[in-house]
Scaffold this active site. Structure first.
Site, PDB file in Angstrom:
ATOM      1  N   ARG A 183     -10.935  -7.567 -12.405  1.00  0.00           N
ATOM      2  CA  ARG A 183     -12.037  -8.499 -12.135  1.00  0.00           C
ATOM      3  C   ARG A 183     -11.548  -9.752 -11.421  1.00  0.00           C
ATOM      4  O   ARG A 183     -12.210 -10.267 -10.529  1.00  0.00           O
ATOM      5  CB  ARG A 183     -12.738  -8.863 -13.448  1.00  0.00           C
ATOM      6  CG  ARG A 183     -13.369  -7.642 -14.093  1.00  0.00           C
ATOM      7  CD  ARG A 183     -14.216  -7.975 -15.282  1.00  0.00           C
ATOM      8  NE  ARG A 183     -14.615  -6.751 -15.963  1.00  0.00           N
ATOM      9  CZ  ARG A 183     -15.226  -6.719 -17.131  1.00  0.00           C
ATOM     10  NH1 ARG A 183     -15.500  -7.849 -17.759  1.00  0.00           N
ATOM     11  NH2 ARG A 183     -15.559  -5.571 -17.693  1.00  0.00           N
ATOM     12  N   GLU A 215     -19.444   2.641 -31.183  1.00  0.00           N
ATOM     13  CA  GLU A 215     -19.785   2.723 -29.761  1.00  0.00           C
ATOM     14  C   GLU A 215     -19.465   4.099 -29.180  1.00  0.00           C
ATOM     15  O   GLU A 215     -18.362   4.335 -28.677  1.00  0.00           O
ATOM     16  CB  GLU A 215     -19.051   1.644 -28.958  1.00  0.00           C
ATOM     17  CG  GLU A 215     -19.416   1.658 -27.472  1.00  0.00           C
ATOM     18  CD  GLU A 215     -18.713   0.574 -26.662  1.00  0.00           C
ATOM     19  OE1 GLU A 215     -18.893   0.551 -25.429  1.00  0.00           O
ATOM     20  OE2 GLU A 215     -17.985  -0.238 -27.254  1.00  0.00           O
ATOM     21  N   LYS A 245     -23.629   0.594 -30.904  1.00  0.00           N
ATOM     22  CA  LYS A 245     -23.565   0.134 -29.507  1.00  0.00           C
ATOM     23  C   LYS A 245     -23.608   1.353 -28.588  1.00  0.00           C
ATOM     24  O   LYS A 245     -22.572   1.878 -28.186  1.00  0.00           O
ATOM     25  CB  LYS A 245     -22.297  -0.690 -29.264  1.00  0.00           C
ATOM     26  CG  LYS A 245     -22.182  -1.212 -27.823  1.00  0.00           C
ATOM     27  CD  LYS A 245     -20.982  -2.132 -27.640  1.00  0.00           C
ATOM     28  CE  LYS A 245     -20.877  -2.581 -26.189  1.00  0.00           C
ATOM     29  NZ  LYS A 245     -19.818  -3.586 -25.965  1.00  0.00           N
ATOM     30  N   SER A 302     -24.087  -2.315 -21.337  1.00  0.00           N
ATOM     31  CA  SER A 302     -24.730  -2.385 -20.018  1.00  0.00           C
ATOM     32  C   SER A 302     -24.292  -1.271 -19.074  1.00  0.00           C
ATOM     33  O   SER A 302     -24.972  -0.997 -18.083  1.00  0.00           O
ATOM     34  CB  SER A 302     -24.475  -3.745 -19.367  1.00  0.00           C
ATOM     35  OG  SER A 302     -23.089  -4.021 -19.282  1.00  0.00           O
ATOM     36  N   GLY A 303     -23.154  -0.648 -19.330  1.00  0.00           N
ATOM     37  CA  GLY A 303     -22.769   0.556 -18.616  1.00  0.00           C
ATOM     38  C   GLY A 303     -22.679   0.446 -17.107  1.00  0.00           C
ATOM     39  O   GLY A 303     -22.989   1.405 -16.395  1.00  0.00           O
ATOM     40  N   GLY A 304     -22.271  -0.698 -16.590  1.00  0.00           N
ATOM     41  CA  GLY A 304     -22.098  -0.832 -15.152  1.00  0.00           C
ATOM     42  C   GLY A 304     -23.366  -1.144 -14.386  1.00  0.00           C
ATOM     43  O   GLY A 304     -23.354  -1.188 -13.153  1.00  0.00           O
TER      44      GLY A 304
END
Length: 364
Positions: A43, A188, A230, A272-274
């Site tokens: 990032r 998750e 999650k 949010s999965g991208g």
């Protein structure tokens, strides 16, 4: 024949339940700031900032030192091991800064994936060895919940029954160990958005995965009232040519959850999965407004979808502190509104908030 094992005392159950409820009270969600050194490096590279411990510390200090009103939108923060012991520029531990704001501190506990023999490149998650000792130490250090991410993918042969069962049992063992040590486990099971499958196929697979997870949690005597789920929102694969509305995503998601997740679970905190920041918020809002029964609180546990705009605003420059914190606060407030079905899309979102955050075979 089944036998009852009094794994937890009534006092332990009470503490776990209260922690879980506190994290998601009044539409609050979770900031997932538990990226590994490598993931954070990717990032930082996108904004042309060197991946050093100091740069990672500086960015997270900006997130954690925002105005105290953040506690109205964020109830918990998941930290990486490095971050748990880092301090701000005044020498105060990040975890203490969060606690002073009334935010519950969590920790990433899984140690990444490992190949699962006998499958088509599927994985299981490492980290069970020594987990009890790690949980005990983290509890002493002020941590109140943990997170364990299991990853499954959709293809012609996947996920296999073996991968589903192996990951479900690993999640259940982790959850049981967490609770024995006073930590609320975030469970998750993520079905990755990689592939060209449609929404209906994602729903079919997700129902199989969630059903296996809750069977395993029951087998391992996990106290559901002291857990959080999650899951991924149910979406078509990233390469699917058919596009679906937030309302269609919501209907598939709530239908699958209603069929598989017991009402005893306090809250479902979506990942949010991208998705782009804005899509993650719009879909969460649509899920809340879906006209189906929802016995659990709906919430969010976002990493990229809370941080992308803030990271872009920061750019590694101290002079951008105000813009960085404003961008983060804006997304936190928006998702808190969405978790209560109150978000209104204005169309004024910045470029960073509408950019897809998808990464193939995403790992932390």
């Amino acid at each position: 024949m089944a036998h009852r094992f009094p794994a937890l005392t009534s006092e332990q159950k009470k503490e776990l339940s209260e922690i879980a409820q506190r994290i998601v009270a009044n539409g609050k969600g979770i900031l997932a700031a538990d990226e590994s050194v490598g993931t954070m490096g990717n990032r930082l590279q996108r904004i042309k900032v060197e991946n050093t411990e100091e740069n990672r510390r500086q960015f997270r200090e900006l997130l954690f030192s925002v105005d105290n009103s953040i506690s109205q939108s964020i109830g918990g923060v998941i930290l990486f091991h490095e971050t748990l012991y880092q301090k701000d520029s005044q020498g105060k531990l990040f975890r203490n800064i969060l606690k002073e704001k009334g935010i519950v501190v969590g920790i990433k506990l899984d140690q990444g994936g490992a190949p699962l023999a006998g499958t088509n490149k599927e994985t299981t998650i490492q980290g069970l060895d020594g987990l009890s000792e790690r949980c005990a130490q983290y509890k002493k250090d002020g941590v109140d919940f943990g997170k364990w991410r299991a990853v499954l993918r959709i293809s012609d042969q996947c996920p296999s029954s073996l991968a589903i069962q192996e990951n479900a049992n690993a999640l259940a063992r982790y959850a049981s160990i967490c609770q024995q040590n006073g930590l609320v486990p975030i469970v998750e099971p993520e079905v990755l958005p990689d592939g060209d499958h449609d929404l209906e196929h994602c729903q079919y697979v997700s129902e199989k995965v969630l059903a296996a997870v809750y069977k395993a949690l029951n087998d391992h005597h996990v106290y559901l009232e002291g857990t959080l789920l999650k899951p991924n929102m149910l979406t078509a694969g990233h390469a699917c040519t058919k596009k679906y509305t937030p309302e269609q995503v919501a209907m598939a998601t709530v239908t699958a959850l209603h069929r598989t997740v017991p009402a005893a679970v306090p809250s479902i905190c979506f990942l949010s999965g991208g998705m782009s920041e804005e899509d993650a918020t719009l879909n969460l809002n649509a899920i809340y407004r879906c006209p189906l029964p929802r016995p659990w609180k709906l919430s969010f546990s976002y990493g990229r979808a809370l941080q992308a705009s803030a990271l872009a605003a920061w750019g590694g420059k101290a002079a951008n502190k105000k813009a960085t914190q404003e961008a983060f606060m804006k997304r936190a407030v928006a998702n808190c509104q969405a978790a209560q079905g109150q978000y209104v899309h204005t169309g004024s979102s910045g470029a960073a908030s509408t950019q897809s955050l998808f990464t193939a075979s995403y790992t932390y």
